[in-house]
Structures are given as C-alpha cells and as structure tokens.
Design a protein around this motif. Structure first.
Motif, PDB file in Angstrom:
ATOM      1  N   PHE A  79      24.166 -43.302  10.909  1.00  0.00           N
ATOM      2  CA  PHE A  79      24.568 -41.899  10.805  1.00  0.00           C
ATOM      3  C   PHE A  79      26.044 -41.722  11.161  1.00  0.00           C
ATOM      4  O   PHE A  79      26.742 -40.895  10.564  1.00  0.00           O
ATOM      5  N   ALA A  80      26.544 -42.498  12.129  1.00  0.00           N
ATOM      6  CA  ALA A  80      27.964 -42.416  12.509  1.00  0.00           C
ATOM      7  C   ALA A  80      28.849 -42.805  11.331  1.00  0.00           C
ATOM      8  O   ALA A  80      29.845 -42.129  11.032  1.00  0.00           O
ATOM      9  N   VAL A  81      28.469 -43.889  10.641  1.00  0.00           N
ATOM     10  CA  VAL A  81      29.238 -44.349   9.479  1.00  0.00           C
ATOM     11  C   VAL A  81      29.158 -43.320   8.351  1.00  0.00           C
ATOM     12  O   VAL A  81      30.150 -43.016   7.680  1.00  0.00           O
ATOM     13  N   ARG A  82      27.959 -42.766   8.158  1.00  0.00           N
ATOM     14  CA  ARG A  82      27.785 -41.762   7.105  1.00  0.00           C
ATOM     15  C   ARG A  82      28.664 -40.539   7.352  1.00  0.00           C
ATOM     16  O   ARG A  82      29.251 -39.987   6.422  1.00  0.00           O
ATOM     17  N   ASP A 130      19.002 -38.429  -1.664  1.00  0.00           N
ATOM     18  CA  ASP A 130      19.705 -38.562  -2.940  1.00  0.00           C
ATOM     19  C   ASP A 130      20.762 -37.490  -3.164  1.00  0.00           C
ATOM     20  O   ASP A 130      21.665 -37.672  -3.980  1.00  0.00           O
ATOM     21  N   PHE A 131      20.643 -36.360  -2.465  1.00  0.00           N
ATOM     22  CA  PHE A 131      21.654 -35.304  -2.594  1.00  0.00           C
ATOM     23  C   PHE A 131      23.049 -35.874  -2.338  1.00  0.00           C
ATOM     24  O   PHE A 131      24.008 -35.581  -3.059  1.00  0.00           O
ATOM     25  N   HIS A 132      23.155 -36.713  -1.318  1.00  0.00           N
ATOM     26  CA  HIS A 132      24.447 -37.278  -0.922  1.00  0.00           C
ATOM     27  C   HIS A 132      24.944 -38.291  -1.954  1.00  0.00           C
ATOM     28  O   HIS A 132      26.125 -38.334  -2.275  1.00  0.00           O
ATOM     29  N   VAL A 133      24.023 -39.088  -2.470  1.00  0.00           N
ATOM     30  CA  VAL A 133      24.383 -40.059  -3.516  1.00  0.00           C
ATOM     31  C   VAL A 133      24.782 -39.313  -4.793  1.00  0.00           C
ATOM     32  O   VAL A 133      25.712 -39.709  -5.498  1.00  0.00           O
ATOM     33  N   LEU A 198      24.671 -33.694   8.950  1.00  0.00           N
ATOM     34  CA  LEU A 198      24.290 -35.070   9.293  1.00  0.00           C
ATOM     35  C   LEU A 198      23.962 -35.200  10.778  1.00  0.00           C
ATOM     36  O   LEU A 198      23.055 -35.946  11.154  1.00  0.00           O
ATOM     37  N   LEU A 199      24.670 -34.445  11.611  1.00  0.00           N
ATOM     38  CA  LEU A 199      24.348 -34.442  13.044  1.00  0.00           C
ATOM     39  C   LEU A 199      22.964 -33.832  13.278  1.00  0.00           C
ATOM     40  O   LEU A 199      22.178 -34.339  14.074  1.00  0.00           O
ATOM     41  N   HIS A 200      22.664 -32.749  12.547  1.00  0.00           N
ATOM     42  CA  HIS A 200      21.359 -32.096  12.687  1.00  0.00           C
ATOM     43  C   HIS A 200      20.230 -33.025  12.264  1.00  0.00           C
ATOM     44  O   HIS A 200      19.186 -33.088  12.915  1.00  0.00           O
ATOM     45  N   VAL A 201      20.426 -33.745  11.138  1.00  0.00           N
ATOM     46  CA  VAL A 201      19.385 -34.660  10.652  1.00  0.00           C
ATOM     47  C   VAL A 201      19.078 -35.696  11.726  1.00  0.00           C
ATOM     48  O   VAL A 201      17.916 -35.971  12.045  1.00  0.00           O
TER      49      VAL A 201
END
Length: 221
Positions: A79-82, A130-133, A198-201
C-alpha cells in the motif's frame, strides 16, 4: 464431468474463504474434502492445485494444503508503494484527461456498484482493484498498468479476505469522488482523494476479525 466437479469444489472453497468461513492457516485435509463433496481425492487435489495457482491456498510438501495467510507487513508495504505510484499517476491523468476517459471510469464505477448491490464478493474485489489499473490503461501506459496490476494482485487476497462489505461500498463511493475531481481537472483534490482512499482501504482491512470455524464441513455447509 471431472472438470465441472473440480470447478464446483474450487467455487465452494473460494466462497468459504472470501466469506470468512475458513480462516488463514486452516488445514484443508484431502480426505475430509473428498468425503464432504463425495468425490475422489484426485479431484480434490486438482481443485487444491487450482486454488494454489490463485494464491488462495498454499501447498506444503509432506504437510498438505492450507488456506493462505498473507503477511500484514507485506500488505502495508504494498500500500505504501501504491500511494507513491498512484499519486503521480493521478497528477498525470489530470493533465491528459478527456471526456471519453471520464466516461470509461464512470462506467467502471457503475460496474463496481452493481457487484456490491448483488453481493458478488470476488467480483467487487476484482473491480475495485481494477479501477486503478483502468486509469493507467486509459493513459496508454502499459508499463504502469502492468506494475499496478502486479501490486494489486499481491494484496488482492488480503482485500478479499479482510475487506468488509461496508468498506467495499466506501471504496466505491471514493472512486466516484475521484472521478469527479478528475473530470473537474482539480489536480490537488484528485491527488488528495486518491491518497486518502488508499489509506482508507488499508485502515479498513479487518485483520483482527473474529476467527471463524476450523471445521471444513461446517464452513462449507
């Protein structure tokens, strides 16, 4: 006949895992599964192999099959990298946004909502990732799309196993807000929303959830 039976076993075990009825580390004894499904151990073995390919279970020599237990530390690092990668992707997306790209993202968010509404847990998990991809694909950046796909697949099992329905619904709402910011070409807002999303996820993954049953027959019934 054999392949359809194997598929049915794969589906039943997948459902039990993603619905939290079989928890990480549970041993999946071949004979117990064969008895439960009324099939040969060969068919069970085929199903377990397929599940290991999907990383839902791990096969250990001389020990057997176990429900996979992904590392929480690995998830945190992914998640940090994302967050680093996707903040820059969002900035780039705003600079080359078009009505067609926004339309494609809105359609994707609508598909997520449908999967949520019908209770399709594996489907919603796949679509939310997949939203992010999809953003990377719409930018025409195949390398970025591939890198994001690999990163997302590394935490897919964790999301499958630990994301609650309410957290998944929240993700869908946040995707819709991100799309609005992208459409408005508000770079600062879009980047902030993506980072917070992404933090929330990560924060909403229920790693401390109640441990379900170890009994295979009960979990599959």
């Amino acid at each position: 006949m054999e392949s359809s039976t194997t598929h049915a076993i794969v589906e039943a075990l997948t459902k039990a895992i993603v619905e939290h009825r079989l928890h990480p580390g549970t041993k999946l004894a071949e004979q117990k599964l064969a008895d439960h499904f009324g099939v040969s151990r060969t068919l069970v073995r085929q199903a377990l192999f397929q599940l290991s390919q999907n990383r839902l279970i791990r096969l250990e020599p001389a020990r057997g099959a176990f429900v996979a237990a992904p590392s929480v530390m690995e998830a945190r690092q992914v998640f940090a990298v994302r967050r680093m990668l996707e903040a820059e992707m969002t900035r780039a997306f705003v600079r080359e946004v078009t009505p067609a790209k926004i339309k494609a993202l809105k359609e994707h968010v609508a598909q997520e909502k449908t999967a949520l509404d019908i209770g399709d847990v594996p489907g919603r998990t796949e679509l939310l990732g997949d939203f992010h991809v999809r953003m990377a694909e719409l930018m025409g950046n195949e390398v970025l799309a591939q890198m994001l796909g690999e990163l997302i697949s590394r935490c897919a099992l964790i999301t499958l196993m630990y994301q609650t329905a309410s957290a998944a619904e929240h993700s869908n709402d946040e995707h819709a807000e991100i799309v609005k910011a992208l459409a408005a070409k508000d770079e600062a807002l879009a980047v902030r929303l993506m980072t917070e999303h992404l933090l929330h996820v990560e924060e909403n993954l229920a790693f401390d959830r109640k441990v379900p049953t170890n009994d295979i027959s009960m979990a599959l019934s």
